[in-house]
Design an enzyme around this catalytic site. Structure first.
Site, short mmCIF file in Angstrom:
data_model
loop_
_atom_site.label_atom_id
_atom_site.label_comp_id
_atom_site.label_asym_id
_atom_site.label_seq_id
_atom_site.Cartn_x
_atom_site.Cartn_y
_atom_site.Cartn_z
N ASN A 9 0.88 -1.17 0.00
CA ASN A 9 0.00 0.00 0.00
C ASN A 9 0.92 1.23 0.00
OD1 ASN A 9 -1.76 2.07 0.54
ND2 ASN A 9 -2.20 1.43 2.65
N LYS A 11 0.16 4.28 -0.28
CA LYS A 11 -0.39 5.50 0.32
C LYS A 11 -0.10 6.69 -0.60
CE LYS A 11 0.07 3.24 4.70
NZ LYS A 11 0.12 3.29 6.15
N HIS A 95 -9.46 1.47 4.50
CA HIS A 95 -8.19 1.54 5.24
C HIS A 95 -8.39 2.45 6.46
CE1 HIS A 95 -4.08 2.59 6.30
NE2 HIS A 95 -3.73 1.45 5.72
N GLU A 97 -6.71 4.72 7.70
CA GLU A 97 -6.44 6.16 7.48
C GLU A 97 -7.64 6.83 6.83
OE1 GLU A 97 -2.69 5.61 5.48
OE2 GLU A 97 -1.86 4.89 7.38
N GLU A 167 -5.82 -5.14 10.13
CA GLU A 167 -4.73 -4.21 10.46
C GLU A 167 -5.05 -3.48 11.76
OE1 GLU A 167 -2.38 -2.87 6.74
OE2 GLU A 167 -4.14 -1.61 6.90
N GLY A 173 2.36 1.81 10.75
CA GLY A 173 3.36 2.87 10.68
C GLY A 173 4.04 3.16 12.01
N SER A 213 3.10 -2.67 10.19
CA SER A 213 4.53 -2.78 10.45
C SER A 213 5.12 -4.13 10.05
CB SER A 213 4.84 -2.46 11.92
OG SER A 213 4.50 -1.12 12.21
P1 PGA Z 1 2.84 -0.05 7.54
O1 PGA Z 1 1.41 0.27 6.90
O2 PGA Z 1 3.31 -1.34 6.95
O3 PGA Z 1 3.71 1.11 7.14
O4 PGA Z 1 2.64 -0.15 9.02
C1 PGA Z 1 0.48 -0.75 6.68
C2 PGA Z 1 -0.78 -0.22 6.05
O5 PGA Z 1 -1.17 0.93 6.35
O6 PGA Z 1 -1.43 -0.91 5.26
#
Ligand code: PGA
Length: 251
Positions: A9, A11, A95, A97, A167, A173, A213
């Site tokens: 992803n 982003k 997601h 976010e 997730e 992150g 992560s």
């Molecule tokens: P990350 O993000 O691997 O940077 O923790 C995962 C995601 O948001 O899908």
């Protein structure tokens, strides 16, 4: 046997040139991985998609969101049918976010999922609890609500091509990945929910990913759990070599 599915992803990272360069140097590898039933690729920013959609035959190319209407007065939005029109095969939905910054609800996700399925685009439906919810021991309750609302009215057939990503928001992150015990227990819980809400057949088919992560040093552990069929990867999907190294842990 379910495929392993590994999705980066991106982003809000990578302009068109960077996205094309990535895909050019990734496609041989992803084609090779397919022979081992491992599907790998990326969900890119909208602006990159028309330039990299042609790599869909070599690797997963997906969007990170869509609108559930075909067209209309929705300034700044991109519709599911526009994605279909350029040959996009996957789309992340819900997601954390988007839930957090754009107030997306599971009911809206359900509308998006339904139109994507009609367009033969594979939804990657994201669920997961916040730190507060985790600390209050509410993970399963939160995930259950997201699953019930997001998958409302779907049928067994819809799960021929369907991805759910668990997730935990506190792991995205942050470098604080969930333990393999948590990942397996929640992914199994989701699979059992799909069996209860849809059918056993649907629960056997659905691809369930862990995300949060995931890096080269922990990917192997997630990718070999019984109910985890893949990973959704943010930061660690941005560099070709390290993403290849991460995805190879599925073998
Ligand atoms: P990350 O993000 O691997 O940077 O923790 C995962 C995601 O948001 O899908």
């Amino acid at each position: 046997m379910r495929n392993k599915v590994i999705i980066g992803n991106w982003k809000m990272h990578k302009n068109i040139d960077e996205a094309v360069t990535f895909c050019k140097s990734f496609k041989k590898y992803s084609n090779e991985m397919k022979k081992h039933n491992v599907l790998v690729g990326v969900c890119a920013p909208y602006i990159d998609l028309a330039s990299i959609a042609k790599y869909s035959k070599d690797m997963i190319i997906g969007a990170q969101n869509c609108h559930y209407e075909d067209r209309g007065a929705f300034t700044g939005e991109i519709s599911h049918s526009m994605l279909k029109n350029i040959g996009i095969k996957y789309c992340i939905i819900g997601h954390s976010e988007r839930r957090k910054y754009f107030n997306e609800t599971s009911n809206e996700c359900n509308k998006k999922i339904k139109v994507l399925l009609e367009d033969n685009i594979i939804p990657v439906y994201c669920v997961g609890e916040t730190l507060e919810e985790y600390e209050a021991n509410n993970t399963k309750k939160v995930v259950e609500k997201q699953i019930k609302e997001g998958l409302k009215d779907l049928t067994t057939k819809d799960f021929d091509n369907f991805v759910i990503a668990y997730e935990p928001v506190w792991s995205i992150g942050t470098g604080k990945s969930a333990s393999t015990e948590i990942a397996e227990s929640v992914c199994k819980y989701i699979r059992d929910l799909v069996a209860k809400l849809i059918s056993k057949e649907a629960s056997d088919k659905v691809i369930i990913q862990y995300g949060g992560s995931v890096k080269t040093n922990n990917a192997y552990d997630y990718l070999h759990l019984p109910d985890v069929d893949g990973v959704l990867v943010g930061g660690a999907s941005l560099e070709v070599d390290s993403f290849k190294e991460l995805a190879s842990k599925a073998l």
